[in-house]
Enzyme design. Structure first.
Site, short mmCIF file in Angstrom:
data_model
loop_
_atom_site.label_atom_id
_atom_site.label_comp_id
_atom_site.label_asym_id
_atom_site.label_seq_id
_atom_site.Cartn_x
_atom_site.Cartn_y
_atom_site.Cartn_z
N CYS A 179 40.89 -102.62 60.88
CA CYS A 179 39.73 -103.52 60.86
C CYS A 179 40.21 -104.84 61.45
O CYS A 179 40.92 -105.58 60.79
CB CYS A 179 39.21 -103.72 59.43
SG CYS A 179 37.96 -105.01 59.32
N SER A 182 39.39 -106.81 56.76
CA SER A 182 40.35 -105.82 56.24
C SER A 182 39.60 -104.64 55.63
O SER A 182 40.01 -104.12 54.59
CB SER A 182 41.30 -106.45 55.24
OG SER A 182 40.59 -107.16 54.26
#
Lengths: 112, 89, 212
Positions: C116, C120
């Site tokens: 990502c 995250s």
């Protein structure tokens, strides 16, 4: 926090960065509680994960570099709860002042 | 949506979920995911309209040009329809 | 308190980090204050918070490993998993909440890896909380541009004949990799197979362990 093209600091895909550091840590109780508060407050409709991210992004790169993950998260949870009107700055400030007087460690201040 | 799309190259401020490294890049629709609330509205406590979300596949050559580590490797990302321009295939 | 943590053990029985008794920080004070305010105002309860921590502690890569092992041994399940990762995980009894899971399959010619870049995002409702490195600038920045170099730093060197597919979790989907079943495991039970499936194998920064 935004470069001359308009790219924002958190939007870091493809940028230069150093080697991977594989170190990992177990989470502390207070970190797990931050995580739980985020999940529970968003489940109550008080804010969205995008609201959480927006506040994290707006904190800027300095926060990313100087604060731990869950420090940034609790700051963002607070920003979102204030915006939602869940409590006032005055209420938060008074309670934080009270908590700081309870002790010098997390266990003492949290009463467990 | 067309099979081939280009990610819009605009750079507005604020909370968006389209990574800068993909803006202006051309890819193919890998799959359609259905409608999801627009994160650009959710982030600011606005009523979020449903927007179509797609997984778009890009070649590393398209994204990084000659600097690609291996041009035939690929990258998939989820991109909302309002960030995609259909291209003729 | 319905859930007493003063024994310094987490709900799963693991010791908390020693910094539970390190000097109190500003952000810890804020956490305590917000938690107490949410309880006082009736938005949540101490029991709800403890239950949520328990639920998160109960999730681990072992859950994902069981899903992978089932896919290795049951072709019909594997087809359902690739068609709808969330439904197949729920079918196995995992409480994954609102997780929208896409499972991407490694083959002899394709290796998948998950990231990502914007924050995250991670399939936390199946695998538990992400490792620290997943959230770092180094991983988020580099794996989309030089995945082979990054994987090599994890000890995974892939030949050019294997194409890498990087998946950037930019919106509402989360991903796990279905790694290839290791050679020489034909005789292993589903439970023994699950023991071979590491967290990193499901993120794509590693491969399953070899059969003993």
């Amino acid at each position: 926090m935004t470069d001359t093209t308009g790219r924002r600091w958190h939007d870091m895909g493809g940028l230069d960065a150093g080697p991977l550091d594989p170190a990992e840590h177990d989470f502390a109780l207070w970190e797990k509680r931050v995580d739980a508060l985020m999940v529970l407050a968003s489940a109550k409709g008080l804010f969205t994960v995008d609201g959480l991210r927006r506040a994290l992004e707006d904190m800027g790169e300095e926060a990313f570099e100087s604060m731990s993950y869950y420090e940034r998260w609790i700051a963002s949870v607070n920003q979102n709860l204030l915006e939602a009107g869940v409590y006032s700055i005055e209420e938060l400030g008074a309670r934080m002042e009270d908590i700081s007087k309870r002790g010098t460690t997390y266990s003492e201040a949290a009463n467990g | 949506m067309a099979d081939r799309v280009r990610v819009r190259a605009m750079m507005p401020p604020g909370h968006v979920r389209t990574p800068a490294y993909l803006r202006g890049k051309t890819g193919i629709i890998e799959r359609s995911l259905g409608d999801y609330p627009n994160p650009e509205q959710l982030a600011y406590r606005q009523r979020a309209e449903p927007r179509a979300l797609y997984r778009v596949r890009f070649s590393m050559a398209e994204i990084w040009g000659a600097a690609a580590e291996n041009p035939d490797d690929t990258l998939d990302a989820e991109i909302f329809a309002h960030w995609l321009e259909p291209l003729e295939s | 308190m319905p859930h007493d943590h003063t024994d310094h053990l987490s709900p799963s029985g693991h010791p908390f980090r020693p910094d539970n008794d390190a000097p109190l920080t500003y952000w810890q004070v804020m956490e305590i204050a917000i938690r107490e305010l949410l309880i006082v105002k009736g938005i949540t309860t101490a029991a709800d918070i403890a239950a949520q921590i328990d639920a998160m502690d109960a999730r681990s890569p072992a859950d994902g490993a069981k899903v992978v092992a089932r896919a290795w041994t049951d072709p019909a399940f594997k087809a359902r998993l690739l068609a709808n990762g969330s439904a197949a995980s729920r079918e196995m009894g995992f409480d994954i909440g609102s997780l929208r899971l896409i499972v991407v399959e490694n083959t002899p010619h394709i290796h998948n890896v998950i990231v990502c870049t914007l924050c995250s995002c991670y399939p936390r409702n199946l695998l538990g909380l992400p490792p620290d490195w997943y959230k770092t600038r180094a991983y988020r920045s580099r794996v989309v541009r030089e995945p082979r170099k990054v994987l090599a730093e994890f000890g995974l060197v892939l030949p050019d004949s294997i194409r890498i597919r990087v998946h950037d979790s930019t919106a509402d989907m989360r991903y796990i990799v279905l790694p290839a079943r290791p050679a020489g495991t034909e005789e292993l039970s589903e439970a023994d197979l699950a023991d071979l499936v590491t967290r990193d194998a499901m993120i794509g920064t590693g491969l399953p362990k070899a059969a003993a």
